[in-house]
Design a protein around this motif. Structure first.
Motif, PDB file in Angstrom:
ATOM      1  N   GLY A   4      -3.153 -18.409 -10.444  1.00 28.35           N
ATOM      2  CA  GLY A   4      -2.733 -17.078 -10.016  1.00 28.35           C
ATOM      3  C   GLY A   4      -2.113 -16.326 -11.168  1.00 28.35           C
ATOM      4  N   GLY A   5      -1.956 -15.029 -10.988  1.00 25.93           N
ATOM      5  CA  GLY A   5      -1.382 -14.222 -12.057  1.00 25.93           C
ATOM      6  C   GLY A   5      -0.686 -12.988 -11.537  1.00 25.93           C
ATOM      7  N   GLY A   6       0.101 -12.391 -12.407  1.00 24.03           N
ATOM      8  CA  GLY A   6       0.775 -11.142 -12.111  1.00 24.03           C
ATOM      9  C   GLY A   6       0.789 -10.283 -13.353  1.00 24.03           C
ATOM     10  N   VAL A   7       0.809  -8.975 -13.166  1.00 24.94           N
ATOM     11  CA  VAL A   7       0.711  -8.034 -14.280  1.00 24.94           C
ATOM     12  C   VAL A   7       1.875  -7.048 -14.229  1.00 24.94           C
ATOM     13  CG1 VAL A   7      -0.705  -6.266 -15.392  1.00 24.94           C
ATOM     14  CG2 VAL A   7      -1.809  -8.231 -14.275  1.00 24.94           C
ATOM     15  N   ILE A   8       2.576  -6.919 -15.344  1.00 26.72           N
ATOM     16  CA  ILE A   8       3.628  -5.915 -15.515  1.00 26.72           C
ATOM     17  C   ILE A   8       3.142  -4.896 -16.532  1.00 26.72           C
ATOM     18  CG2 ILE A   8       6.039  -5.493 -16.137  1.00 26.72           C
ATOM     19  CD1 ILE A   8       5.890  -7.365 -13.800  1.00 26.72           C
ATOM     20  N   LEU A   9       3.042  -3.627 -16.133  1.00 29.08           N
ATOM     21  CA  LEU A   9       2.624  -2.563 -17.044  1.00 29.08           C
ATOM     22  C   LEU A   9       3.722  -1.518 -17.137  1.00 29.08           C
ATOM     23  CD1 LEU A   9      -1.110  -2.043 -15.979  1.00 29.08           C
ATOM     24  CD2 LEU A   9      -0.210  -3.431 -17.865  1.00 29.08           C
ATOM     25  N   ASN A  10       4.135  -1.221 -18.361  1.00 28.52           N
ATOM     26  CA  ASN A  10       5.211  -0.260 -18.588  1.00 28.52           C
ATOM     27  C   ASN A  10       6.438  -0.590 -17.734  1.00 28.52           C
ATOM     28  OD1 ASN A  10       3.647   1.272 -20.450  1.00 28.52           O
ATOM     29  ND2 ASN A  10       2.598   2.250 -18.733  1.00 28.52           N
ATOM     30  N   ASN A  11       6.772  -1.874 -17.737  1.00 25.20           N
ATOM     31  CA  ASN A  11       7.965  -2.402 -17.049  1.00 25.20           C
ATOM     32  C   ASN A  11       7.904  -2.292 -15.527  1.00 25.20           C
ATOM     33  OD1 ASN A  11       9.655  -3.327 -19.292  1.00 25.20           O
ATOM     34  ND2 ASN A  11       9.688  -1.156 -19.878  1.00 25.20           N
ATOM     35  N   ARG A  12       6.716  -2.118 -14.971  1.00 22.58           N
ATOM     36  CA  ARG A  12       6.566  -2.038 -13.517  1.00 22.58           C
ATOM     37  C   ARG A  12       5.487  -3.017 -13.059  1.00 22.58           C
ATOM     38  NH1 ARG A  12       8.889   2.387 -11.071  1.00 22.58           N
ATOM     39  NH2 ARG A  12       7.447   2.192  -9.309  1.00 22.58           N
ATOM     40  N   LEU A  13       5.741  -3.675 -11.941  1.00 22.85           N
ATOM     41  CA  LEU A  13       4.749  -4.561 -11.360  1.00 22.85           C
ATOM     42  C   LEU A  13       3.528  -3.744 -10.937  1.00 22.85           C
ATOM     43  CD1 LEU A  13       3.939  -7.357 -10.247  1.00 22.85           C
ATOM     44  CD2 LEU A  13       5.137  -6.758  -8.133  1.00 22.85           C
ATOM     45  N   TYR A  14       2.352  -4.192 -11.361  1.00 24.06           N
ATOM     46  CA  TYR A  14       1.120  -3.476 -11.053  1.00 24.06           C
ATOM     47  C   TYR A  14       0.417  -4.141  -9.878  1.00 24.06           C
ATOM     48  CZ  TYR A  14      -3.490  -1.370 -11.615  1.00 24.06           C
ATOM     49  OH  TYR A  14      -4.674  -0.704 -11.392  1.00 24.06           O
ATOM     50  N   HIS A  15       0.258  -3.405  -8.773  1.00 24.13           N
ATOM     51  CA  HIS A  15      -0.390  -3.929  -7.574  1.00 24.13           C
ATOM     52  C   HIS A  15      -1.874  -3.582  -7.506  1.00 24.13           C
ATOM     53  CE1 HIS A  15       3.849  -4.048  -6.067  1.00 24.13           C
ATOM     54  NE2 HIS A  15       3.405  -5.144  -5.502  1.00 24.13           N
ATOM     55  N   GLY A  16      -2.329  -2.559  -8.234  1.00 21.28           N
ATOM     56  CA  GLY A  16      -3.699  -2.104  -8.115  1.00 21.28           C
ATOM     57  C   GLY A  16      -3.869  -1.137  -6.957  1.00 21.28           C
ATOM     58  N   SER A  17      -5.085  -0.731  -6.690  1.00 23.87           N
ATOM     59  CA  SER A  17      -5.357   0.254  -5.641  1.00 23.87           C
ATOM     60  C   SER A  17      -5.144  -0.299  -4.239  1.00 23.87           C
ATOM     61  CB  SER A  17      -6.806   0.750  -5.761  1.00 23.87           C
ATOM     62  OG  SER A  17      -7.016   1.370  -7.016  1.00 23.87           O
ATOM     63  N   TYR A  18      -5.430  -1.589  -4.042  1.00 25.27           N
ATOM     64  CA  TYR A  18      -5.349  -2.170  -2.707  1.00 25.27           C
ATOM     65  C   TYR A  18      -4.512  -3.453  -2.681  1.00 25.27           C
ATOM     66  CZ  TYR A  18      -9.159   1.107  -1.940  1.00 25.27           C
ATOM     67  OH  TYR A  18      -9.911   2.258  -1.875  1.00 25.27           O
ATOM     68  N   GLY A  19      -3.633  -3.611  -3.671  1.00 26.06           N
ATOM     69  CA  GLY A  19      -2.739  -4.767  -3.683  1.00 26.06           C
ATOM     70  C   GLY A  19      -3.344  -6.035  -4.236  1.00 26.06           C
ATOM     71  N   GLY A  20      -4.542  -5.956  -4.812  1.00 29.31           N
ATOM     72  CA  GLY A  20      -5.229  -7.169  -5.263  1.00 29.31           C
ATOM     73  C   GLY A  20      -5.141  -7.440  -6.751  1.00 29.31           C
ATOM     74  N   ALA A  21      -4.335  -6.671  -7.498  1.00 22.95           N
ATOM     75  CA  ALA A  21      -4.248  -6.898  -8.945  1.00 22.95           C
ATOM     76  C   ALA A  21      -3.625  -8.259  -9.235  1.00 22.95           C
ATOM     77  CB  ALA A  21      -3.419  -5.796  -9.595  1.00 22.95           C
ATOM     78  N   GLY A  22      -4.039  -8.851 -10.345  1.00 26.95           N
ATOM     79  CA  GLY A  22      -3.461 -10.115 -10.769  1.00 26.95           C
ATOM     80  C   GLY A  22      -4.249 -11.338 -10.353  1.00 26.95           C
ATOM     81  N   GLU A  23      -5.403 -11.174  -9.716  1.00 31.10           N
ATOM     82  CA  GLU A  23      -6.203 -12.334  -9.311  1.00 31.10           C
ATOM     83  C   GLU A  23      -6.965 -12.885 -10.522  1.00 31.10           C
ATOM     84  OE1 GLU A  23      -6.250 -14.069  -6.736  1.00 31.10           O
ATOM     85  OE2 GLU A  23      -5.398 -12.871  -5.112  1.00 31.10           O
ATOM     86  N   VAL A  24      -6.210 -13.323 -11.518  1.00 31.56           N
ATOM     87  CA  VAL A  24      -6.808 -13.751 -12.785  1.00 31.56           C
ATOM     88  C   VAL A  24      -7.627 -15.029 -12.624  1.00 31.56           C
ATOM     89  CG1 VAL A  24      -4.972 -12.627 -14.092  1.00 31.56           C
ATOM     90  CG2 VAL A  24      -4.762 -15.050 -13.506  1.00 31.56           C
TER      91      VAL A  24
END
Length: 333
Positions: free
Chosen positions: A146-166
Motif C-alpha cells: 500500500g502507499g500514500g502520497v503527500i503533495l505540497n504538505n497535504r495528503l492527496y486523495h485523488g478525484s475519488y479517494g483512490g490515490a496511493g494504490e501503488v
C-alpha cells in the motif's frame, strides 16, 4: 475545540489486528494498546471492539483522559473521509459501513476516518522519517503493498479517494496474478504474499530451502517476516533469490513514482522493512537510483526506512484527527 494541552486518539485498523495510541499536541505517544481485530464479528461487532479498546486506552491515561478531544481511525480499503464511511474493505468483508458515526456514538467523541495506509504516510510525514519533506511517497510492504502520497504538505486523495494504490502499478506486463485479479502488479510480484507464493512453488518443484523447516520450528503456517529473516541468517540461497527479485521490483516501483511525482522523500515501511532494515532497503535504493531521471546537480531523492514502525498508521490517524478536529499541527513544538 483548540486546546494546547489536548490529546487525540489514533487507531490503525487492520484485518488481523488494531493499534491505538494517545497522542499529545507535541506528537508524543502517551499510551498505546494493541489487540486482534476479529473480523468474524462483522462490522458492528468490530466497531464495538474498537470502542472497547479505546476505553481501555482512556483508562490507561487516568485523569489525562479528560483531555482527549477526538478519535482518528485509519481503515483498510476504500473510504469516504467526508462521510466517515468505509465503502469497501475486502480484508474485512465490509461494504458501506458508517464507521465514524457508529464509533463516535459509542464513545461520545468526534471521529474522523481515512484509509489506513494514508494514515501511515501522514504519520511518517508529520513525525517520522519524512518530517520536513514537502512532497512524500510512502510505501508499506506486507501482506500486500500500500502507499500514500503527500503533495505540497497535504495528503492527496485523488478525484475519488483512490490515490496511493501503488501496489497495483503494473511492473511486469504478463507477470503473476495479483490478488486484485490482474497480472503484473507490484503487489503480485513483491509483497510478502508474493514471496511466499514463489517460495512454495519453488519448493514444490523440487528446489531446496530451509524455509519449510524454519516455519515448522517456529510453529508458523505463513512465511512471516521473522521466517524470512531467519532463512537469510541461515544462508538460504532460494530465500535470497526470491527476496532479491522482490527488491528489484520494488526499486522499479520507487523509480516510477519518483519520475511521476518528483518527491523529496520516499519512505519504505511494513513488516519486512522494519525487521530487515538496511538489508531490505539498500538493494531497493540501488535499483531505484539507476532508473530515476533527475538532473545530477539537484539534491537526490531521500529513500529512507520508516521511523515509526508499527505506530505509523495510528500516529497518522491521530495527526489527521488533529488537523480536522482541533486545528493544531502536532509537528509544532
Amino acid at each position: 475545540m483548540r486546546k494546547k494541552n489536548g490529546l487525540m486518539v489514533g487507531i490503525d485498523l487492520g484485518g488481523t489486528s488494531m493499534t491505538a495510541v494517545a497522542l499529545n499536541g507535541r506528537g508524543r505517544i502517551l499510551a498505546s494498546r494493541k489487540r486482534s481485530t476479529c473480523p468474524d464479528l462483522g462490522p458492528e461487532g468490530v466497531t464495538r471492539r474498537i470502542a472497547a479498546t479505546v476505553r481501555k486506552l482512556l483508562n490507561d491515561l487516568g485523569t489525562k483522559s479528560k483531555r482527549v478531544q477526538g478519535v482518528g481511525i485509519g481503515a483498510p480499503g476504500t473510504v469516504d473521509p467526508e462521510k466517515g464511511v468505509v465503502l469497501y474493505a475486502p480484508n474485512l468483508s465490509w461494504q458501506d459501513h458508517p464507521l465514524a458515526k457508529m464509533l463516535g456514538r459509542l464513545l461520545s467523541l468526534p471521529v474522523t476516518l481515512d484509509n489506513d495506509v494514508n494514515g501511515g504516510a501522514v504519520g511518517e510525514h508529520a513525525l517520522g522519517s519524512g518530517k520536513g519533506a514537502n512532497n512524500l511517497v510512502a510505501i508499506f510492504v506486507g501482506t500486500g503493498i500500500g502507499g500514500g502520497v503527500i503533495l505540497n504538505n497535504r495528503l492527496y486523495h485523488g478525484s475519488y479517494g483512490g490515490a496511493g494504490e501503488v501496489g497495483h502499478i503494473k511492473i511486469l506486463a504478463d507477470g503473476p496474478l495479483c490478488g486484485c485479479g490482474r497480472k503484473g502488479c507490484a503487489e503480485g510480484l513483491a509483497s510478502r504474499t508474493a514471496m511466499e507464493r514463489d517460495m512454495r512453488q519453488a519448493v514444490d518443484s523440487g528446489r531446496a530451502s530451509r524455509v519449510p523447516n524454519i516455519m515448522a520450528r517456529m510453529g508458523r503456517e505463513r512465511m512471516t517476516s521473522r521466517v524470512i529473516q531467519e532463512a537469510l541468517r541461515e544462508g538460504d540461497p532460494l530465500m535470497r533469490e526470491i527476496l532479491q527479485r522482490a527488491q528489484h521490483c520494488l526499486g522499479l516501483l520507487v523509480a516510477s513514482l519518483v519520475n511521476l511525482l518528483d518527491p523529496d522523500c520516499v519512505v519504505i515501511g511494513g513488516g519486512i522493512a522494519d525487521r530487515l532494515k538496511d538489508e531490505f532497503l539498500e538493494p531497493i535504493r540501488a535499483t531505484a537510483t539507476r532508473h530515476i531521471l533527475r538532473a545530477p546537480h539537484l539534491e537526490p531523492v531521500r529513500i529512507v526506512p520508516s521511523r515509526l514502525g508499527d505506530h505509523a498508521g495510528s500516529v497518522g490517524a491521530a495527526v489527521i484527527a488533529w488537523n480536522r478536529l482541533a486545528g493544531i499541527n502536532p509537528t509544532e513544538s
